[in-house]
Design a protein around this motif. Structure first.
Motif, PDB file in Angstrom:
ATOM      1  N   ASN A 148      31.944  40.143  45.095  1.00  0.00           N
ATOM      2  CA  ASN A 148      31.996  39.131  44.046  1.00  0.00           C
ATOM      3  C   ASN A 148      33.434  38.879  43.645  1.00  0.00           C
ATOM      4  OD1 ASN A 148      28.958  39.060  43.297  1.00  0.00           O
ATOM      5  ND2 ASN A 148      29.504  41.215  43.216  1.00  0.00           N
ATOM      6  N   LYS A 149      33.722  37.658  43.259  1.00  0.00           N
ATOM      7  CA  LYS A 149      35.085  37.313  42.873  1.00  0.00           C
ATOM      8  C   LYS A 149      35.039  36.410  41.655  1.00  0.00           C
ATOM      9  CE  LYS A 149      39.427  35.969  45.113  1.00  0.00           C
ATOM     10  NZ  LYS A 149      40.096  35.437  43.942  1.00  0.00           N
ATOM     11  N   GLY A 150      35.923  36.694  40.711  1.00  0.00           N
ATOM     12  CA  GLY A 150      36.041  35.847  39.529  1.00  0.00           C
ATOM     13  C   GLY A 150      36.935  34.663  39.828  1.00  0.00           C
ATOM     14  N   ASN A 151      37.240  33.925  38.768  1.00  0.00           N
ATOM     15  CA  ASN A 151      37.986  32.680  38.913  1.00  0.00           C
ATOM     16  C   ASN A 151      39.479  32.922  38.739  1.00  0.00           C
ATOM     17  OD1 ASN A 151      38.357  29.965  39.304  1.00  0.00           O
ATOM     18  ND2 ASN A 151      38.089  29.460  37.136  1.00  0.00           N
ATOM     19  N   PHE A 152      40.083  33.580  39.715  1.00  0.00           N
ATOM     20  CA  PHE A 152      41.514  33.871  39.674  1.00  0.00           C
ATOM     21  C   PHE A 152      42.165  33.326  40.941  1.00  0.00           C
ATOM     22  CE2 PHE A 152      42.640  36.624  36.109  1.00  0.00           C
ATOM     23  CZ  PHE A 152      41.405  36.886  35.578  1.00  0.00           C
ATOM     24  N   PRO A 153      43.466  33.000  40.853  1.00  0.00           N
ATOM     25  CA  PRO A 153      44.135  32.456  42.047  1.00  0.00           C
ATOM     26  C   PRO A 153      44.241  33.491  43.154  1.00  0.00           C
ATOM     27  CG  PRO A 153      45.703  32.816  40.243  1.00  0.00           C
ATOM     28  CD  PRO A 153      44.346  33.031  39.679  1.00  0.00           C
ATOM     29  N   GLY A 154      44.564  33.002  44.344  1.00  0.00           N
ATOM     30  CA  GLY A 154      44.657  33.856  45.515  1.00  0.00           C
ATOM     31  C   GLY A 154      45.752  34.903  45.449  1.00  0.00           C
ATOM     32  N   GLY A 193      44.668  36.566  24.621  1.00  0.00           N
ATOM     33  CA  GLY A 193      44.171  35.195  24.529  1.00  0.00           C
ATOM     34  C   GLY A 193      42.831  34.971  25.187  1.00  0.00           C
ATOM     35  N   GLN A 194      42.643  35.538  26.355  1.00  0.00           N
ATOM     36  CA  GLN A 194      41.429  35.285  27.151  1.00  0.00           C
ATOM     37  C   GLN A 194      40.390  36.394  27.039  1.00  0.00           C
ATOM     38  OE1 GLN A 194      40.827  32.443  28.849  1.00  0.00           O
ATOM     39  NE2 GLN A 194      42.739  31.701  27.975  1.00  0.00           N
ATOM     40  N   GLY A 195      40.751  37.513  26.462  1.00  0.00           N
ATOM     41  CA  GLY A 195      39.809  38.628  26.407  1.00  0.00           C
ATOM     42  C   GLY A 195      39.637  39.250  27.791  1.00  0.00           C
ATOM     43  N   LEU A 196      38.469  39.817  28.021  1.00  0.00           N
ATOM     44  CA  LEU A 196      38.171  40.454  29.300  1.00  0.00           C
ATOM     45  C   LEU A 196      37.662  39.428  30.298  1.00  0.00           C
ATOM     46  CD1 LEU A 196      36.376  43.801  28.389  1.00  0.00           C
ATOM     47  CD2 LEU A 196      38.119  43.557  30.134  1.00  0.00           C
ATOM     48  N   GLN A 197      38.214  39.461  31.512  1.00  0.00           N
ATOM     49  CA  GLN A 197      37.751  38.559  32.550  1.00  0.00           C
ATOM     50  C   GLN A 197      37.549  39.334  33.839  1.00  0.00           C
ATOM     51  OE1 GLN A 197      41.089  35.554  31.832  1.00  0.00           O
ATOM     52  NE2 GLN A 197      39.354  34.217  32.241  1.00  0.00           N
ATOM     53  N   PHE A 198      36.489  38.991  34.547  1.00  0.00           N
ATOM     54  CA  PHE A 198      36.121  39.650  35.787  1.00  0.00           C
ATOM     55  C   PHE A 198      37.016  39.153  36.918  1.00  0.00           C
ATOM     56  CE2 PHE A 198      33.508  41.531  38.925  1.00  0.00           C
ATOM     57  CZ  PHE A 198      33.149  40.590  39.878  1.00  0.00           C
ATOM     58  N   LEU A 199      37.608  40.100  37.632  1.00  0.00           N
ATOM     59  CA  LEU A 199      38.469  39.751  38.762  1.00  0.00           C
ATOM     60  C   LEU A 199      37.680  39.778  40.071  1.00  0.00           C
ATOM     61  CD1 LEU A 199      41.649  41.663  37.696  1.00  0.00           C
ATOM     62  CD2 LEU A 199      41.697  39.324  38.563  1.00  0.00           C
ATOM     63  N   PHE A 200      37.231  40.952  40.461  1.00  0.00           N
ATOM     64  CA  PHE A 200      36.399  41.083  41.660  1.00  0.00           C
ATOM     65  C   PHE A 200      35.694  42.423  41.683  1.00  0.00           C
ATOM     66  CE2 PHE A 200      40.960  40.597  43.053  1.00  0.00           C
ATOM     67  CZ  PHE A 200      41.356  41.906  42.803  1.00  0.00           C
ATOM     68  N   GLU A 201      34.748  42.507  42.627  1.00  0.00           N
ATOM     69  CA  GLU A 201      33.963  43.723  42.796  1.00  0.00           C
ATOM     70  C   GLU A 201      33.900  44.068  44.268  1.00  0.00           C
ATOM     71  OE1 GLU A 201      30.084  43.650  43.500  1.00  0.00           O
ATOM     72  OE2 GLU A 201      29.717  45.780  43.122  1.00  0.00           O
ATOM     73  N   TYR A 255      38.995  44.155  36.219  1.00  0.00           N
ATOM     74  CA  TYR A 255      38.991  43.218  35.105  1.00  0.00           C
ATOM     75  C   TYR A 255      40.398  43.063  34.563  1.00  0.00           C
ATOM     76  CZ  TYR A 255      34.129  44.638  35.320  1.00  0.00           C
ATOM     77  OH  TYR A 255      32.861  44.930  35.765  1.00  0.00           O
ATOM     78  N   GLN A 256      40.671  41.873  34.030  1.00  0.00           N
ATOM     79  CA  GLN A 256      41.928  41.621  33.356  1.00  0.00           C
ATOM     80  C   GLN A 256      41.632  41.388  31.883  1.00  0.00           C
ATOM     81  OE1 GLN A 256      43.750  37.661  33.151  1.00  0.00           O
ATOM     82  NE2 GLN A 256      45.506  38.473  34.287  1.00  0.00           N
ATOM     83  N   GLN A 257      42.423  42.014  31.021  1.00  0.00           N
ATOM     84  CA  GLN A 257      42.246  41.805  29.585  1.00  0.00           C
ATOM     85  C   GLN A 257      43.547  41.344  28.964  1.00  0.00           C
ATOM     86  OE1 GLN A 257      41.288  45.204  27.007  1.00  0.00           O
ATOM     87  NE2 GLN A 257      39.857  43.914  25.877  1.00  0.00           N
ATOM     88  N   THR A 258      43.518  40.175  28.339  1.00  0.00           N
ATOM     89  CA  THR A 258      44.674  39.646  27.620  1.00  0.00           C
ATOM     90  C   THR A 258      44.251  39.278  26.211  1.00  0.00           C
ATOM     91  OG1 THR A 258      44.183  37.399  28.357  1.00  0.00           O
ATOM     92  CG2 THR A 258      45.726  38.676  29.707  1.00  0.00           C
TER      93      THR A 258
END
Lengths: 111, 112
Positions: free
Chosen positions: A56-62, A40-48, A35-38
């Motif tokens: 599973n993959k979140g909405n992050f660039p390659g 501005g965006q709070g916690l966001q799921f990266l991948f599992e 997970y990434q936490q900033t």
């Protein structure tokens, strides 16, 4: 039983560089999530990852990628770092879709 | 509109007070998590629930699937409960594929 261990705890990198973060899960846990936490965006799921496969993959660039080893340890890599990648990166391990146990995180600063 | 909304964003209470933090979501979920984050970043998973109610010590979590709403209650609050409380929902996209979506968190401060 040891908890989830993330290394390093703190990291400073320059724009354009790449970085690798490590996560050692609780013994017996085969699922590792990142997970990434900033501010501005709070916690966001990266991948599992589960059993060395990205499930599973979140909405992050390659530029954001990861892998899991046979001992369930996981690494995530960010290439061509941008200022906006500065964040707290957290990993969590669990048994199959069970309660998640989080590490202390790696605080990445990109300058 | 965020898929997960928490309220309030900030909450200040006196020691001993009963506290409620709310979480509403707009998607179908397979589970909901309540997390606690102390200054410095460490996150602790408090509850994972998909129906009904769970209790652990002074903490109680409830979920109403039909109303897409969950609450976290803290009884007899204490200054050490001061932290950010985060609601996260797990949505399945087929098979074992899922994603976690997080609320923005509720900053709780309990004064002695």
């Amino acid at each position: 039983k040891a908890g989830v261990t993330q290394t390093p705890r703190y990291l400073i990198k320059t724009r354009g560089q790449q970085v690798t973060l490590s996560c050692s899960p609780i013994s017996g846990h085969r699922s590792v999530s990142w997970y990434q936490q900033t501010p501005g965006q709070g916690l966001q799921f990266l991948f599992e990852y589960f059993s060395e496969t990205q499930r599973n993959k979140g909405n992050f660039p390659g530029r954001f990628s990861g892998r899991q080893f046979s001992n369930s340890r996981s690494e995530m890599n960010v290439s061509t770092l941008e200022l906006g990648d500065s964040a707290l990166y957290l990993c969590a391990s669990s048994l199959e879709q069970g309660r998640a146990f989080f590490g202390q995180g790696t605080r990445l600063t990109v300058v | 509109k965020n898929e997960v909304e928490q309220s309030p964003q900030n909450l200040t209470a006196q020691e001993g007070e009963f506290i409620t933090i709310n979480c509403s979501y707009s998607v179908g979920i397979s589970a909901l998590h309540w997390l606690q984050q102390h200054p410095g970043g460490g996150i602790v998973s408090l509850f994972m629930l998909s129906s009904g109610k769970k209790k652990h010590g002074r903490l109680i979590a409830t979920i109403n699937i039909q109303e897409k709403h969950s609450s976290l209650h803290i009884t007899a609050s204490h200054p050490r409960d001061s932290a950010v409380y985060i609601c996260a929902v797990r949505t399945n996209s087929g098979g074992s594929n899922y994603k976690l979506t997080f609320g923005k968190g509720t900053l709780l401060t309990v004064n002695p």
